[in-house]
Design an enzyme around this catalytic site. Structure first.
Site, PDB file in Angstrom:
ATOM      1  N   CYS A  84     -91.223 -27.758  -7.877  1.00  0.00           N
ATOM      2  CA  CYS A  84     -90.189 -29.153  -7.833  1.00  0.00           C
ATOM      3  C   CYS A  84     -89.973 -29.885  -8.740  1.00  0.00           C
ATOM      4  O   CYS A  84     -90.548 -29.509 -10.037  1.00  0.00           O
ATOM      5  CB  CYS A  84     -91.368 -29.901  -6.606  1.00  0.00           C
ATOM      6  SG  CYS A  84     -92.706 -31.033  -7.888  1.00  0.00           S
ATOM      7  N   CYS A  87     -92.729 -30.846 -11.311  1.00  0.00           N
ATOM      8  CA  CYS A  87     -93.042 -29.809 -12.280  1.00  0.00           C
ATOM      9  C   CYS A  87     -92.176 -29.782 -13.482  1.00  0.00           C
ATOM     10  O   CYS A  87     -92.731 -29.650 -14.709  1.00  0.00           O
ATOM     11  CB  CYS A  87     -93.160 -28.549 -11.576  1.00  0.00           C
ATOM     12  SG  CYS A  87     -93.956 -28.224 -10.175  1.00  0.00           S
ATOM     13  N   ASP A 496     -51.942 -32.818 -29.661  1.00  0.00           N
ATOM     14  CA  ASP A 496     -51.367 -32.206 -30.724  1.00  0.00           C
ATOM     15  C   ASP A 496     -49.840 -31.477 -30.356  1.00  0.00           C
ATOM     16  O   ASP A 496     -50.132 -31.216 -29.101  1.00  0.00           O
ATOM     17  CB  ASP A 496     -52.419 -31.364 -31.503  1.00  0.00           C
ATOM     18  CG  ASP A 496     -51.709 -30.621 -32.798  1.00  0.00           C
ATOM     19  OD1 ASP A 496     -51.397 -31.344 -33.472  1.00  0.00           O
ATOM     20  OD2 ASP A 496     -51.786 -29.370 -32.528  1.00  0.00           O
ATOM     21  N   ASP A 692     -55.819 -27.865 -31.438  1.00  0.00           N
ATOM     22  CA  ASP A 692     -56.181 -26.354 -31.631  1.00  0.00           C
ATOM     23  C   ASP A 692     -56.480 -25.996 -33.018  1.00  0.00           C
ATOM     24  O   ASP A 692     -56.728 -24.827 -33.378  1.00  0.00           O
ATOM     25  CB  ASP A 692     -55.026 -25.436 -31.109  1.00  0.00           C
ATOM     26  CG  ASP A 692     -53.571 -25.563 -32.021  1.00  0.00           C
ATOM     27  OD1 ASP A 692     -53.533 -26.717 -32.464  1.00  0.00           O
ATOM     28  OD2 ASP A 692     -53.119 -24.546 -32.239  1.00  0.00           O
ATOM     29  N   ASP A 696     -57.333 -30.947 -36.406  1.00  0.00           N
ATOM     30  CA  ASP A 696     -57.585 -31.692 -35.463  1.00  0.00           C
ATOM     31  C   ASP A 696     -58.931 -32.154 -35.353  1.00  0.00           C
ATOM     32  O   ASP A 696     -59.373 -32.718 -34.117  1.00  0.00           O
ATOM     33  CB  ASP A 696     -57.006 -31.223 -34.150  1.00  0.00           C
ATOM     34  CG  ASP A 696     -55.539 -30.770 -34.096  1.00  0.00           C
ATOM     35  OD1 ASP A 696     -54.837 -31.914 -34.500  1.00  0.00           O
ATOM     36  OD2 ASP A 696     -55.172 -29.902 -33.660  1.00  0.00           O
TER      37      ASP A 696
END
Length: 803
Positions: A84, A87, A496, A692, A696
């Site tokens: 559970c 634990c 961008d 990308d 950036d």
């Protein structure tokens, strides 16, 4: 918390001078809890003494914040023996207190421990011993074998649980029938005792064993509640069966509750079985991804013969043959042949992609009709598929911020319930009259049975697992739960231009020369060959056939261009700002041409000597087909869009008009992108940055939610919290919707888990008895408790089918 007064050595990276060492030393001086510190430059380490182990993580964070590196090991290890959410808390606490562990998180839904530690201080085997001392176990093996072993263990565990559940139901049925309808038949009590005893002692023994382990460590979990409730009901019934006169002498009937004890065990085992089945479905995304890699491949040997080889034995450089319909085993580059390849399992894009010589292919994708050979470039853990699997696993194992509150509640939940059960018994004893003891005991047992910390513990992680898995199937890689939770709040997105809105494959559409001079072309080609700018590549491609020449003093000027010397003359390639700064004159004919190209949304690049402009170059980058649709969708969602580009004003304006973007900034330098992110954040906006390129990465790191395009640079993808594998902008509104759905599911799960316990516990305690005489049967409570966990997991699974 353990205390450690001995020297702890933190290995350092990039600390290469005494000045660097001094900076690190000053940084460590600011960390509370460090008693002494010394940076050993020659040994490449920092020696510290600390008050407690938690400070080591703070020290490492301080070093990393200063810009230096600390080599750490991040690992995900399966935890065995958890039953559970409590634990999971016990394992997490024991690992966190281990010297050298910087961060530890246990996900009960996946049964995984995500841990980061200093490799010079601890290792997986040491952590296994720590976890074993808490009464659980860690699976520490080679990762590829680990997955197979883990699946075998889970299959075995599921089979054993299924058998136990079936037997518990079979043995409990006669006890229920006798207990409900034939209580007065001869030998009813001994028969019920005979059937219920194996249910508790054989089929339910794990509850009692685990409860004892918890008690030894002065903690309690769901097993404690089950063991106490069924144990009390069973022992009370045995006493009443053996010594009925004890109650008869007091004018009371000696009731037995064997059916309650047996049925509670049966229902909870059934609940666990259903829960395991449902939890298996939540991780189906990982299983699908893992099933994408074939077990064997055909390698073309040096003599041209074909040899079938196991995937583990493939090395970089091997030539692999792929036949029609086969899965590609590793990442590589096509050497001969052509075919269409279905990459939908990685990118989410349904249209097959044409692959010819020198094109990249990726593990897990499916070859269509053609046959080709390719050279293996990345194998094993390095393949894109392996990276995606790891990223999805890490994300599924991470915790959403809301989970921290839930963890705190789950941590105190069981002791509080035990307290309520004792209080319930006392109140019944005082106010319950003649039947006070019996009814008090039953009410206490019912309280223990109905309380469910598991529903709380599963509410967030199961929803996160399904959400992240669904994202992966759609080609949206989400790195952590926090970004998935935060994405729904985003109200400003910065895009961008190059490679994000546009294809990112710029091409030269025209060059206007002042004088047609071959020597000038040679110099232009030579400068662009040394430049790292993506536009330079387009110029080099266009000047194919021109002979490069030798230059001196090449210098790249960030955000403006580049310059180099040839025969004691300086030449420049870049934007108009670069020419203006160096007082270079521009002929009217070139200026007019530049204006015309700018109005056509083309990027204008200048080539000049130290005195005058020699040429103007037009470069165009096509807008992606899906960009306009994606931008419209995001604006319809009420998100403010901003386009930032290093390009000139005219190009930026034209792209903005074509795509429908209202806000844009031209001629933006990389460092200014991050400043603009902060500017929007100061206005109270939750900002997502989409990019990308390497340029950036600072802005991506600054944004609240960072999204990288999968076809961009590795650095952008490392920094970003989300990656769009196909680089298709329409996936961003999809990610926003997924975030909203996931957060809504988490809230629903938590609401039902809390409401269930808030309503169930008082009813179990007998709050309705004075009003209408209603007392909840412990058997019904057991069924309700089992169903609460199943309902939470099932609600998370509904996420899969939402659009």
């Amino acid at each position: 918390m353990a205390t450690n007064r001995e020297n702890i050595y933190i290995p350092l990276e990039d600390v290469e001078s005494e000045h660097c060492a001094l900076i690190v030393d000053k940084g460590l001086a600011q960390v509370k809890g460090i008693e002494s510190h010394n940076v050993e430059l020659n040994n490449g380490r920092a020696a510290i003494t600390v008050k407690d182990n938690a400070v080591i993580g703070e020290a490492v964070k301080a070093i990393k914040d200063l810009g230096y590196g600390v080599p750490t090991v991040k690992n995900t290890l399966p935890v065995l023996g958890m039953t559970c959410a409590s634990c999971a808390g016990s394992v997490e606490t024991s690992v966190k207190n281990t010297p050298g562990v910087l961060a530890a998180s246990v996900n009960f839904a996946t049964s995984n421990l995500s841990v980061e530690y200093l490799p010079n201080m601890t290792n997986a085997s040491s952590l296994q011993k720590i976890v074993q001392s808490s009464g659980y176990d860690l699976l520490v093996e080679d990762e590829t074998k680990q997955q197979e072993t883990l699946e075998a263990i889970h299959a075995q565990k599921f089979k054993a649980l299924k058998n136990k559940t079936i037997w518990a139901i079979i043995l409990s049925l006669p006890v229920v029938v006798i207990g409900m309808f034939f209580m007065d038949m001869p030998y009813a009590n001994p028969i019920m005792f005979a059937f219920s005893t194996p249910v508790l002692i054989w089929l339910g023994k794990d509850f009692f064993i685990n409860a004892w382990k918890q008690a030894k460590h002065r903690s309690a979990n769901m097993d404690t509640l089950v063991a106490l409730s069924t144990g009390i009901a069973y022992l009370f019934s045995v006493f009443n069966m053996l010594f009925p006169e004890f109650w008869h002498n007091r004018g009371l009937h000696a009731h037995v509750y064997f059916e309650a004890a047996a049925v509670i065990i049966a229902f909870i085992l059934l609940g666990k079985l259903l829960e395991e089945k449902a939890k298996g479905n939540t991780s189906s995304a990982i299983k699908k991804l893992m099933g994408l890699q074939p077990k064997t491949v055909i390698i073309i040997q040096a003599d041209g013969t074909e040899k079938q080889t196991a995937i583990d034995d493939v090395n970089a450089g091997d030539i692999i043959l792929v036949k029609p319909g086969e899965k590609i085993a590793v990442d590589g580059i096509v050497t001969s042949g052509t075919s269409y390849v279905d990459e939908s399992m990685l990118s989410g894009e349904p249209v097959p992609v044409m692959k010819k010589e020198n094109e990249k292919v990726f593990a897990g994708t499916i070859n269509q009709k053609g046959s080709f050979q390719f050279k293996a470039v990345k194998v094993g853990k390095e393949t894109m598929l392996s990276q995606i699997i790891k990223m999805v696993q890490d994300a599924q194992g991470s915790k959403a911020p809301v989970q921290k509150l839930v963890d705190k509640i789950a941590g105190i939940f069981v002791p509080v319930v035990m307290g309520i059960a004792v209080l319930t018994f006392i109140i019944w004893l005082v106010l319950g009259g003649d039947n006070g003891i019996v009814q008090g005991l039953l009410a206490a047992v019912t309280v223990l049975v109905i309380a469910c910390p598991c529903a709380l513990g599963l509410a967030t992680p199961t929803a996160i697992m399904v959400g992240v898995g669904k994202g992966a199937e759609k080609g949206i890689l989400i790195k952590d739960a926090e970004s998935l939770e935060l994405a729904k709040k985003v109200n400003a997105i910065i895009l961008d231009k190059t490679g994000t809105i546009t294809e990112g494959r710029p091409e030269v559409t025209g060059i206007q020369w002042l004088n047609d001079d071959d020597r000038a072309k040679d110099i232009l080609l030579s400068i662009e060959k040394q430049s790292e700018h993506p536009l330079a590549e387009a110029v080099v491609k266009h000047l194919d056939g021109v002979q490069p020449t030798t230059l001196s003093l090449f210098d790249s000027i960030t955000g403006k261009g580049a310059k180099a010397d040839y025969n004691n003359e300086t030449y420049f390639v870049g934007n108009k700002k670069l020419l203006a700064e160096n007082n270079i004159t521009i002929a009217e004919v070139l200026l007019q041409q530049a204006v015309e190209w700018g109005n056509q949304s083309k990027t204008v690049v200048w080539f000049a000597s130290s005195k005058e402009a020699l040429a103007v170059i037009a470069i165009a980058d096509k807008i992606k087909e899906t960009s306009v649709q994606a931008i419209r969708e995001m604006q319809e969602m009420g998100i403010d869009l901003y386009m930032l580009t290093g390009d000139n004003e005219a190009t930026a304006k034209a792209i903005a008009q074509q795509t429908g973007i209202k806000h844009y900034k031209a001629e933006v330098l990389p460092q200014h992108k991050a400043d603009f992110v902060k500017e929007l954040q100061q206005q109270g906006k939750v900002v997502a940055m989409v990019g990308d390129g390497i340029n950036d990465s600072t802005a991506l790191a600054t944004a609240d939610v960072s999204i990288a395009m999968g076809k961009g640079s590795d650095i952008a993808m490392d920094v970003a919290k989300m990656t769009i594998i196909s680089s298709d902008l329409t996936k961003i509104p999809m990610a926003m919707r997924l975030s909203k759905q996931t957060v809504a599911t988490i809230k629903q799960n938590l609401f039902w888990a809390f409401i269930y316990n808030l309503i169930g516990i008082p009813i179990a305690a007998g709050i309705l008895y004075p009003i209408n005489g209603f007392l909840l049967n412990p058997m019904i409570a057991g069924a309700a408790m089992a169903l609460s966990s199943v309902s939470v997991v099932s609600n998370s699974l509904l996420l899969k089918w939402r659009r």
